[in-house]
Write an enzyme that holds these catalytic residues in place. Structure first.
Site, short mmCIF file in Angstrom:
data_model
loop_
_atom_site.label_atom_id
_atom_site.label_comp_id
_atom_site.label_asym_id
_atom_site.label_seq_id
_atom_site.Cartn_x
_atom_site.Cartn_y
_atom_site.Cartn_z
N HIS A 213 1.74 32.14 -128.90
CA HIS A 213 2.27 31.62 -127.63
C HIS A 213 1.53 30.42 -127.09
O HIS A 213 1.90 29.89 -126.05
CB HIS A 213 2.31 32.73 -126.57
CG HIS A 213 0.97 33.10 -126.02
ND1 HIS A 213 0.13 33.99 -126.64
CD2 HIS A 213 0.30 32.69 -124.91
CE1 HIS A 213 -0.98 34.12 -125.94
NE2 HIS A 213 -0.91 33.33 -124.88
C1 UD1 Z 1 0.48 31.99 -119.51
C2 UD1 Z 1 -0.94 31.44 -119.37
C3 UD1 Z 1 -1.69 31.64 -120.67
C4 UD1 Z 1 -1.63 33.08 -121.12
C5 UD1 Z 1 -0.19 33.56 -121.19
C6 UD1 Z 1 -0.18 35.01 -121.50
C7 UD1 Z 1 -1.26 29.47 -117.91
C8 UD1 Z 1 -1.48 28.02 -117.89
N1 UD1 Z 1 -0.92 30.02 -119.10
O1 UD1 Z 1 1.13 31.20 -120.50
O2 UD1 Z 1 -3.06 31.29 -120.49
O3 UD1 Z 1 -2.23 33.19 -122.39
O4 UD1 Z 1 0.44 33.34 -119.91
O5 UD1 Z 1 1.00 35.49 -121.96
O6 UD1 Z 1 -1.39 30.11 -116.92
N2 UD1 Z 1 8.66 33.18 -119.11
C9 UD1 Z 1 9.66 34.11 -119.10
N3 UD1 Z 1 9.41 35.30 -118.49
C10 UD1 Z 1 8.24 35.60 -117.87
C11 UD1 Z 1 7.24 34.64 -117.88
C12 UD1 Z 1 7.45 33.43 -118.51
O7 UD1 Z 1 10.73 33.90 -119.64
O8 UD1 Z 1 8.09 36.72 -117.33
C13 UD1 Z 1 8.90 31.90 -119.81
C14 UD1 Z 1 9.37 30.79 -118.88
O9 UD1 Z 1 10.28 30.00 -119.55
C15 UD1 Z 1 8.10 29.98 -118.66
C16 UD1 Z 1 7.36 30.15 -119.98
O10 UD1 Z 1 7.68 31.48 -120.41
O11 UD1 Z 1 8.36 28.64 -118.35
C17 UD1 Z 1 5.88 29.99 -119.86
O12 UD1 Z 1 5.34 30.83 -118.86
P1 UD1 Z 1 3.97 30.44 -118.10
O13 UD1 Z 1 3.53 31.57 -117.23
O14 UD1 Z 1 4.08 29.10 -117.46
O15 UD1 Z 1 2.96 30.24 -119.27
P2 UD1 Z 1 2.69 31.13 -120.55
O16 UD1 Z 1 3.02 30.33 -121.76
O17 UD1 Z 1 3.32 32.46 -120.38
N1 UDP Z 2 0.05 42.27 -125.46
C1 UDP Z 2 1.07 43.20 -125.29
N2 UDP Z 2 2.26 42.99 -125.91
C2 UDP Z 2 2.49 41.92 -126.72
C3 UDP Z 2 1.45 40.96 -126.89
C4 UDP Z 2 0.23 41.18 -126.24
O1 UDP Z 2 0.87 44.20 -124.59
O2 UDP Z 2 3.60 41.80 -127.26
C5 UDP Z 2 -1.24 42.50 -124.75
C6 UDP Z 2 -2.47 42.52 -125.63
O3 UDP Z 2 -2.73 43.82 -126.12
C7 UDP Z 2 -3.56 42.07 -124.67
C8 UDP Z 2 -2.83 41.06 -123.78
O4 UDP Z 2 -1.44 41.39 -123.90
O5 UDP Z 2 -3.99 43.16 -123.88
C9 UDP Z 2 -3.07 39.65 -124.25
O6 UDP Z 2 -2.21 38.79 -123.56
P1 UDP Z 2 -1.67 37.42 -124.15
O7 UDP Z 2 -1.85 37.39 -125.62
O8 UDP Z 2 -0.30 37.24 -123.60
O9 UDP Z 2 -2.60 36.35 -123.41
P2 UDP Z 2 -4.03 35.72 -123.72
O10 UDP Z 2 -4.98 36.84 -123.94
O11 UDP Z 2 -3.88 34.83 -124.90
O12 UDP Z 2 -4.32 34.93 -122.50
#
Ligand code: UD1
Ligand code: UDP
Length: 382
Positions: A213
């Site tokens: 991601h």
């Molecule tokens: C965010 C965090 C990242 C973290 C990740 C965990 C920042 C800058 N990034 O990235 O550090 O590792 O979360 O998963 O804060 N979306 C949905 N449903 C949701 C949430 C998001 O569809 O419930 C989609 C939307 O299109 C959105 C995109 O995912 O624009 C990205 O979401 P966003 O929270 O901006 O960043 P992540 O890539 O999820």
């Molecule tokens: N995780 C989860 N389901 C998934 C992928 C990740 O429950 O499909 C959990 C994982 O076990 C960990 C956390 O989400 O506890 C990590 O989050 P993510 O990878 O989204 O973000 P990051 O750690 O890179 O910021």
């Protein structure tokens, strides 16, 4: 005793906003409440899908948020700005003694900036992690959050070393261990009973698990195509399961995935822990997954050129493979042939939340002039 001079319990705002926050904030909330603090859980709403949000409250047994900001998705500025604008009046109304932020997401830095200007003490859990990669939005969030925090709660000695090297004072830095591993250890037995392997028709040790991601990996179709090619080659030896993050969903659907790579919806917490626990190998660009695989002793190949969590490489099962497809395939084969020995870093022992609560409540019990405030030395991250 956790009372303040105003004769009310110490009041602490705990902030959560997205998937990797929930399993970090829960042990901190529990430890604070066990010590008599009043905890107000503020949810920014950065993640909102049931599979990215609701399921974690159910699986981890977190009570519904006390306050919900509902910011949703947007550009970095939009999202950060919306959290700040919504958090500022809320903070004035709640008037806490301290605010706890975790991790490195936009919600973390937004609430940190508001708190720093409003006055309550600010504690950053997961302080000091540095990838030294300024193209990562999280690196900016980490450095800025640490800069304005009073308490820097580090998961490992390397993180404390980064903080010292940047000029932070020793009285601000506390190595408390890894709160994410508190949740992992507390929920491992329940996860093992989740039944997810049966539901997906998987055998323990018979599959690899993948997550992708990071913007650097999934936003550029050329990079993602290379990663998928590598995953296809690994899958020829060990079939792969990939729970799809919403950021990557559209691109993966457009590009299609190679044979042997099976896409599933984002997994709930208990299911995902179980999937990691029984995987033969994990390939990931997640921060938290590097840590959880280390704690579980499961081989992890990280699809990045750097990590802010070097302890998982030096003392865990993590191997950095970068993003070059040939190197990824070669690394995966090496790891499958000769898995790294399981080792767990010190203080990743299930009690980090208690140590966070002790540091914070001891600090709040001290006279105001005895508490650390942000360091006066200018930090020079570049
Ligand atoms: C965010 C965090 C990242 C973290 C990740 C965990 C920042 C800058 N990034 O990235 O550090 O590792 O979360 O998963 O804060 N979306 C949905 N449903 C949701 C949430 C998001 O569809 O419930 C989609 C939307 O299109 C959105 C995109 O995912 O624009 C990205 O979401 P966003 O929270 O901006 O960043 P992540 O890539 O999820
Ligand atoms: N995780 C989860 N389901 C998934 C992928 C990740 O429950 O499909 C959990 C994982 O076990 C960990 C956390 O989400 O506890 C990590 O989050 P993510 O990878 O989204 O973000 P990051 O750690 O890179 O910021």
């Amino acid at each position: 005793m956790t009372g303040t001079s105003q004769e009310r319990p110490v009041r602490i705002v705990c902030v959560a906003g997205a998937r990797p926050n929930y399993m970090k904030i829960k042990p901190v909330m529990d430890a604070l409440e066990r010590r008599g603090a009043e905890v107000v859980l503020v949810h920014t709403g950065q993640h909102y899908d049931e599979s990215m949000n609701g399921v974690f409250f159910t699986d981890l047994g977190i009570r519904p948020p006390d306050r919900f900001l509902g910011v949703g998705s947007g550009t970095h500025a939009e999202q950060t700005g919306r959290v700040m604008a919504a958090f500022e009046p809320l903070l004035a109304e709640i008037a806490p003694d301290a605010v706890v932020v975790v991790g490195d997401i936009n919600s973390t830095v937004a609430c940190a900036l508001v708190t720093a200007k409003a006055g309550p003490l600010l504690a950053h859990v997961e302080a000091g992690l540095r990838s030294r990669d300024w193209t990562m939005p999280e690196e900016v969030n980490r450095v800025v959050t640490d800069r304005v925090s009073d308490y820097l709660l580090a998961p490992s000695p390397d993180a404390a070393g980064n903080l010292r090297a940047e000029g932070y004072r020793d009285d601000q830095i506390h190595v408390v261990g890894n709160v994410m591993i508190d949740s992992l250890l507390a929920n491992l037995d329940r996860a093992r009973g989740s039944g997810v392997l049966d539901r997906l028709g998987l055998a323990p040790g018979g599959y690899g698990l993948v997550t992708l991601h990071r913007p650097a990996n999934v936003d550029d179709p050329e990079v993602l195509t290379g990663l998928l090619k590598a995953l296809g080659e690994v899958a020829a030896r060990c079939p792969l399961v990939l729970p799809v993050h919403p950021r990557a969903a559209g691109r993966l659907a457009e590009l299609g995935v190679p044979d042997g790579v099976r896409l599933i919806p984002p997994a709930g917490y208990l299911d995902f822990i179980a999937l990691q626990d029984s995987a033969r190998i994990v390939l990931t660009d997640s921060g938290g997954v590097q840590e959880e695989t280390t704690a579980l002793g499961v081989p992890c190949v990280t699809l990045r050129d750097n990590t802010e969590r070097p302890v998982t490489v030096e003392q865990g099962t993590n191997v950095l493979a970068g993003r070059d497809p040939e190197r990824i395939v070669a690394t995966a084969h090496t790891v499958l042939d000769d898995p790294p020995a399981p080792r767990r870093p010190e203080l990743w022992d299930g009690h980090a939340g208690d140590r966070v609560a002790d540091v914070l409540l001891d600090g709040l019990a001290a006279p105001a002039n005895g508490r650390p405030r942000p360091t006066d030395l200018p930090a020079r991250p570049r």
